[in-house]
Design an enzyme around this catalytic site. Structure first.
Site, mmCIF file in Angstrom:
data_model
loop_
_atom_site.group_PDB
_atom_site.id
_atom_site.type_symbol
_atom_site.label_atom_id
_atom_site.label_comp_id
_atom_site.label_asym_id
_atom_site.label_seq_id
_atom_site.Cartn_x
_atom_site.Cartn_y
_atom_site.Cartn_z
ATOM 1 N N ARG A 32 -0.054 -1.089 13.391
ATOM 2 C CA ARG A 32 0.202 -2.505 13.657
ATOM 3 C C ARG A 32 1.223 -2.697 14.774
ATOM 4 O O ARG A 32 1.133 -3.648 15.547
ATOM 5 C CB ARG A 32 0.676 -3.204 12.378
ATOM 6 C CG ARG A 32 -0.442 -3.456 11.378
ATOM 7 C CD ARG A 32 0.059 -4.150 10.134
ATOM 8 N NE ARG A 32 -1.059 -4.554 9.277
ATOM 9 C CZ ARG A 32 -0.922 -5.079 8.076
ATOM 10 N NH1 ARG A 32 0.298 -5.271 7.570
ATOM 11 N NH2 ARG A 32 -1.984 -5.429 7.369
ATOM 12 N N GLY A 88 -5.397 -2.675 4.761
ATOM 13 C CA GLY A 88 -4.497 -1.542 4.906
ATOM 14 C C GLY A 88 -4.923 -0.325 4.119
ATOM 15 O O GLY A 88 -4.980 0.792 4.641
ATOM 16 N N LYS A 145 -8.855 -5.478 -8.142
ATOM 17 C CA LYS A 145 -8.988 -6.709 -8.918
ATOM 18 C C LYS A 145 -10.105 -7.618 -8.429
ATOM 19 O O LYS A 145 -10.255 -7.849 -7.229
ATOM 20 C CB LYS A 145 -7.674 -7.494 -8.876
ATOM 21 C CG LYS A 145 -6.474 -6.759 -9.444
ATOM 22 C CD LYS A 145 -5.221 -7.596 -9.272
ATOM 23 C CE LYS A 145 -3.981 -6.850 -9.743
ATOM 24 N NZ LYS A 145 -2.750 -7.638 -9.522
ATOM 25 N N GLY A 154 -5.945 -9.055 3.367
ATOM 26 C CA GLY A 154 -6.314 -10.361 2.838
ATOM 27 C C GLY A 154 -6.777 -11.314 3.912
ATOM 28 O O GLY A 154 -7.678 -12.129 3.693
#
Length: 409
Positions: A47, A361, A208, A384
């Site tokens: 990054r 990531g 999840k 996300g």
């Protein structure tokens, strides 16, 4: 949405970077340096490297840079272990120039240092999430940050799904643009919104369902096939009435999952779930483990990876695709005995003769660990953010760049 949302974003060339009353233009750059740090050193600088094209372009125009980033989740408190000092040191190495770390909140000493800085000076504000007003998106904090600069550049695609002060507040107050890395990211991910090459297959994993249910529902409208692995696959399987041992499932989403699968199948979409699993006697790297069918998971065991038959089915579907989006590992890939499914998916995507995007990531880390990082079309820096962009075709941090009345001022 336009076919390429990047075309609607203001570019750095649109900014007025000329002298202000004899002093250099100060540029507030929102970067995302939320990178892994171990023993005081950055262990993955992707990054940071991705931001340097924009930073070097701005420095060649004799500007002063004020960089802003978060690191981890300090929850509005100063956490020494989450200081950006190691990031400043790594950025110095990459740019070959001094990077001065400034404290938060922006006190008069900070503002004075920036005001008096010479062209080419680089400042990095300390972890912006040390201040609780950042995540609250408080306008007052945004004004404090904006007071340090003349213009704003967003080079943090992976933070652009957050309505935080430094992401959506500051660009409402300053002339602004998207950085080159953000523009490229949006351009590449836009190709997943209405792909030219089909079949289009999405591969979702991770822990999840809660984090990805909306993405699942949206992707099923766009893709020809959806492959589900990782911990979230356990809830899909449990929603069909199967027992998942001691694996974590989310019963509150079972009805939504059954409806999503039913709607997809009615529309002729393929939804591929594991048919076998690797299960461990304990949730430990060295625990004894075995392979079992999904309808024969022993009570008390922990599913930790997809099984060999599932690998074959998933790999075949991936290799036949012409557009692939992968987000989320297939199991606990960090533990060597249970990395097989994730690495096999990486290998299948590498063999796919199509447009292939890996986002997130953990997924990017798994791709690197598999040795196939150079074998995909694009690796997104956003986790996300990439999911939300693929779902909605837009993000709050992009929307404000397009719609704020000071755009191009």
């Amino acid at each position: 949405m336009q076919s390429n949302p990047a075309a609607a974003l203001p570019r750095p060339e649109s900014l007025d970077l000329s002298l202000r009353e004899g002093r250099p233009c100060r540029v507030f750059v929102r970067v995302d340096y939320n990178v892994p740090i171990r023993e005081g050193r950055v262990t993955d600088d992707l990054r940071i490297k991705e931001s340097t094209r924009t930073l070097e372009w701005l420095l060649r125009r004799d500007t002063v840079l004020v960089l802003c980033s978060h690191l981890g989740r300090p929850k509005g408190k100063v956490v020494p272990e989450l200081s950006l000092r190691p990031v400043a040191e790594r950025l110095e190495e990459l740019l070959g120039a001094r990077v001065e770390l400034l404290p938060l909140p922006p006190a008069e000493a900070t503002a004075s240092a920036v005001r008096e800085a010479k062209p080419g000076s680089i400042f990095l504000l300390e972890n912006v999430r040390f201040d609780p007003r950042e995540e609250a998106g408080e306008e007052g904090f945004a004004r404090e940050l904006a007071s340090l600069a003349d213009v704003y550049v967003n080079e943090a695609f992976s933070a652009s799904h957050r309505e935080h002060a430094s992401v959506t507040g500051v660009p409402r107050l300053l002339p602004h643009a998207a950085g080159f890395g953000l523009l490229h990211e949006v351009s590449m991910l836009s190709r997943l919104l209405d792909p030219e090459r089909r079949p289009y297959v999405a591969v979702l994993g991770g822990a999840k369902v809660r984090d990805k249910l909306g993405v699942v529902q949206s992707l099923l409208e766009k893709v020809d096939g959806l492959i589900v692995g990782g911990g979230m696959a356990l809830s899909f399987l449990a929603a069909k009435g199967l027992k998942m041992g001691s694996g974590r499932v989310e019963p509150e989403f079972f009805e939504d999952l059954r409806k999503a699968i039913g709607d997809a199948e009615a529309a002729g979409k393929r939804v591929l779930l594991p048919v076998d699993l690797v299960v461990a006697e304990r949730f430990e790297e060295a625990a004894p483990h075995s392979v079992c069918s999904v309808d024969e998971v022993p009570e008390g065991t922990y599913p930790v990876d997809i099984g060999p038959r599932t690998i074959e089915i998933f790999a075949e579907a991936i290799e036949e695709a012409r557009t692939v989006f992968w987000n989320g590992p297939m199991g606990v890939f960090e533990w060597q005995p249970f990395c097989g499914g994730t690495f096999a998916v990486a290998e299948a995507i590498a063999r796919c003769d199509g447009f292939t995007v890996v986002g997130g990531g953990d997924t990017a880390a798994a791709l690197r660990a598999s040795g196939h990082e150079g074998d995909v079309t694009y690796v997104s820096t956003g986790g996300g953010a990439s999911l939300e962009f693929v779902r909605d075709g837009d993000l709050p941090g992009l929307r404000v760049l397009r719609e704020s009345p000071v755009a191009g001022a």
